[in-house]
Design an enzyme around this catalytic site. Structure first.
Site, PDB file in Angstrom:
ATOM      1  N   TYR A 105       0.839  -1.211   0.000  1.00  0.00           N
ATOM      2  CA  TYR A 105       0.000   0.000   0.000  1.00  0.00           C
ATOM      3  C   TYR A 105       0.871   1.257   0.000  1.00  0.00           C
ATOM      4  O   TYR A 105       0.681   2.172  -0.807  1.00  0.00           O
ATOM      5  CB  TYR A 105      -0.928   0.002   1.222  1.00  0.00           C
TER       6      TYR A 105
HETATM    7  N1  LIG Z   1      -8.801   6.819   5.860  1.00  0.00           N
HETATM    8  C1  LIG Z   1      -7.538   7.080   6.180  1.00  0.00           C
HETATM    9  O1  LIG Z   1      -7.133   7.052   7.352  1.00  0.00           O
HETATM   10  C2  LIG Z   1      -6.550   7.450   5.113  1.00  0.00           C
HETATM   11  C3  LIG Z   1      -5.229   7.759   5.497  1.00  0.00           C
HETATM   12  C4  LIG Z   1      -4.300   8.076   4.521  1.00  0.00           C
HETATM   13  C5  LIG Z   1      -4.668   8.130   3.186  1.00  0.00           C
HETATM   14  N2  LIG Z   1      -5.954   7.813   2.833  1.00  0.00           N
HETATM   15  C6  LIG Z   1      -6.305   7.861   1.397  1.00  0.00           C
HETATM   16  O2  LIG Z   1      -7.452   8.688   1.217  1.00  0.00           O
HETATM   17  C7  LIG Z   1      -8.260   8.184   0.165  1.00  0.00           C
HETATM   18  C8  LIG Z   1      -9.676   7.930   0.681  1.00  0.00           C
HETATM   19  O3  LIG Z   1      -9.611   6.984   1.763  1.00  0.00           O
HETATM   20  P1  LIG Z   1     -10.941   6.420   2.450  1.00  0.00           P
HETATM   21  O4  LIG Z   1     -10.572   6.002   3.820  1.00  0.00           O
HETATM   22  O5  LIG Z   1     -12.054   7.374   2.230  1.00  0.00           O
HETATM   23  O6  LIG Z   1     -11.170   5.105   1.555  1.00  0.00           O
HETATM   24  P2  LIG Z   1     -12.552   4.399   1.118  1.00  0.00           P
HETATM   25  O7  LIG Z   1     -12.209   2.993   0.765  1.00  0.00           O
HETATM   26  O8  LIG Z   1     -13.600   4.633   2.118  1.00  0.00           O
HETATM   27  O9  LIG Z   1     -12.930   5.197  -0.216  1.00  0.00           O
HETATM   28  C9  LIG Z   1     -12.296   4.956  -1.451  1.00  0.00           C
HETATM   29  C10 LIG Z   1     -13.364   4.907  -2.533  1.00  0.00           C
HETATM   30  O10 LIG Z   1     -12.699   4.781  -3.794  1.00  0.00           O
HETATM   31  C11 LIG Z   1     -13.509   3.952  -4.630  1.00  0.00           C
HETATM   32  N3  LIG Z   1     -12.666   3.368  -5.665  1.00  0.00           N
HETATM   33  C12 LIG Z   1     -11.686   2.432  -5.505  1.00  0.00           C
HETATM   34  N4  LIG Z   1     -11.160   2.121  -6.691  1.00  0.00           N
HETATM   35  C13 LIG Z   1     -11.799   2.882  -7.618  1.00  0.00           C
HETATM   36  C14 LIG Z   1     -11.691   2.999  -9.023  1.00  0.00           C
HETATM   37  N5  LIG Z   1     -10.835   2.223  -9.736  1.00  0.00           N
HETATM   38  N6  LIG Z   1     -12.497   3.881  -9.678  1.00  0.00           N
HETATM   39  C15 LIG Z   1     -13.390   4.630  -8.971  1.00  0.00           C
HETATM   40  N7  LIG Z   1     -13.549   4.536  -7.629  1.00  0.00           N
HETATM   41  C16 LIG Z   1     -12.758   3.673  -6.976  1.00  0.00           C
HETATM   42  C17 LIG Z   1     -14.094   2.897  -3.699  1.00  0.00           C
HETATM   43  O11 LIG Z   1     -15.267   2.321  -4.237  1.00  0.00           O
HETATM   44  C18 LIG Z   1     -14.323   3.705  -2.415  1.00  0.00           C
HETATM   45  O12 LIG Z   1     -15.667   4.160  -2.344  1.00  0.00           O
HETATM   46  C19 LIG Z   1      -7.542   6.933  -0.347  1.00  0.00           C
HETATM   47  O13 LIG Z   1      -6.715   7.300  -1.418  1.00  0.00           O
HETATM   48  C20 LIG Z   1      -6.685   6.510   0.829  1.00  0.00           C
HETATM   49  O14 LIG Z   1      -5.574   5.755   0.430  1.00  0.00           O
HETATM   50  C21 LIG Z   1      -6.899   7.481   3.759  1.00  0.00           C
END
Ligand SMILES: NC(=O)c1ccc[n+]([C@@H]2O[C@H](COP(=O)([O-])OP(=O)(O)OC[C@H]3O[C@@H](n4cnc5c(N)ncnc54)[C@H](O)[C@@H]3O)[C@@H](O)[C@H]2O)c1
Length: 318
Positions: free
Chosen positions: A151
């Site tokens: 990741y």
């Molecule tokens: N939640 C955290 O603590 C955290 C921390 C650091 C970074 N991030 C980053 O922030 C972003 C959002 O995280 P989150 O926790 O909301 O994740 P999440 O899984 O809740 O949301 C991600 C969304 O992206 C969609 N998705 C995945 N692949 C896709 C594709 N090919 N085309 C279109 N949609 C697609 C999924 O259906 C999902 O609804 C991500 O990039 C994650 O890596 C999150």
């Protein structure tokens, strides 16, 4: 302003889409619901967005579909992806590569292909996991990356793609989010799992001994930083930490949660997860300077909010 929010059925994307629309922007919410690691939660978030005026929903897979239309915007906030360190090992690495790296490469290419002068500003979600574990001081944006999981490596690749698009003229910036929590947190994340375990009278599942510390950051603070980055004139190529400056241990968080839930803190330890940092710690001086942003919600207040909203939702659904 017309804003495209990718990953809008997700935890952070749902909050950002709502807040953007609440601020009067025209929002195009994009998601490939079946690419979510938590499809039920994604469908609930999507249905909630459908009820809001001013939001257009577009189901699209960024890794395969034609993205030309998505570039017709003033700003693109790119939150779609496959999050999670633990789930990225083994077969999960393929999803991390596809939905983080391939999806970002295609989205950036579509934005670059827009006519000059009509290219959107782009905000790209990265992660504190690119740093690995913090030592004796907080992570600064110019620290060398030390990714310790598939990741984290996929997020380093996302950052490189973004930097290359900037060299080629795109006004893109990168936000490194630190452990985000709050209402509608992803079901695989620690606090959501702790609350569910306590409600079902099960011990709280902890990876390691709970001594690992995190810059836990409330989603309202993350949303505020993301909106500011999408609307401010940041220099292209800017990378910013978006994290609460005071880390807390998982054990501290469990003590707070147990108090809020009225349970005795009972934990079941699992072996430490491979690739998990022992400490994340955010230096946010740059975000304060360039964006006027700093996290405002402390852990006790933020957890009380998450527990209250979790109860509201589950009682409402019952
Ligand atoms: N939640 C955290 O603590 C955290 C921390 C650091 C970074 N991030 C980053 O922030 C972003 C959002 O995280 P989150 O926790 O909301 O994740 P999440 O899984 O809740 O949301 C991600 C969304 O992206 C969609 N998705 C995945 N692949 C896709 C594709 N090919 N085309 C279109 N949609 C697609 C999924 O259906 C999902 O609804 C991500 O990039 C994650 O890596 C999150």
């Amino acid at each position: 302003m017309r804003v495209v929010v990718t990953g809008a059925a997700g935890f952070i994307g749902g909050h950002v889409a709502e807040a953007m629309s609440g601020a009067g922007h025209e929002v195009v919410a994009v998601d490939a619901l079946d690419r979510s690691a938590a499809p039920d939660a994604a469908r609930d978030n999507w249905a909630a967005l459908a009820d809001r005026p001013g939001i257009t929903l577009v189901e699209s897979d960024l890794a395969t579909d034609d993205l030309t239309k998505l570039a017709e915007a003033d700003a693109v906030v790119h939150l779609a992806g496959r999050p999670g360190v633990r789930s990225s090992w083994g077969p999960g690495a393929v999803a991390a590569e596809r939905d983080n790296v391939t999806a970002t490469r295609r989205l950036l290419a579509a934005c670059q292909a827009a006519p000059p002068g009509r290219r959107p500003r782009v905000v790209v979600a990265s992660s504190s996991s690119v740093y690995g574990s913090a030592g004796a001081r907080p992570h600064r944006e110019d620290d060398p990356p030390r990714p310790a999981s598939p990741y984290a490596r996929s997020k380093v690749a996302v950052e490189h793609l973004t930097a290359r698009a900037v060299e080629e003229g795109l006004a893109a910036v990168t936000l490194r989010y630190f452990s985000v929590y709050g209402p509608r947190q992803r079901p695989d994340m620690a606090f959501h799992r702790f609350i569910e375990a306590a409600r079902n009278d099960r011990p709280l599942p902890v990876f390691g001994d709970g001594g690992q510390s995190r810059a836990f950051t409330h989603v309202a603070d993350v949303t505020a930083a993301t909106m500011a980055a999408a609307t401010a004139d940041l220099p292209p190529g800017t990378v910013l930490n978006v994290g609460h400056p005071e880390p807390a241990t998982v054990r501290d968080a469990i003590t707070l949660l147990a108090g809020l839930l009225g349970v005795r803190p009972r934990v079941r330890e699992h072996p430490p997860a491979a690739g998990d940092a022992t400490r994340t710690w955010a230096d946010t001086a740059k975000a304060e300077r360039l964006l006027g942003w700093s996290a405002r919600i402390g852990l006790a207040e933020g957890l009380a909010d998450q527990v209250r909203r979790h109860r509201d939702r589950t009682e409402h659904a019952a």
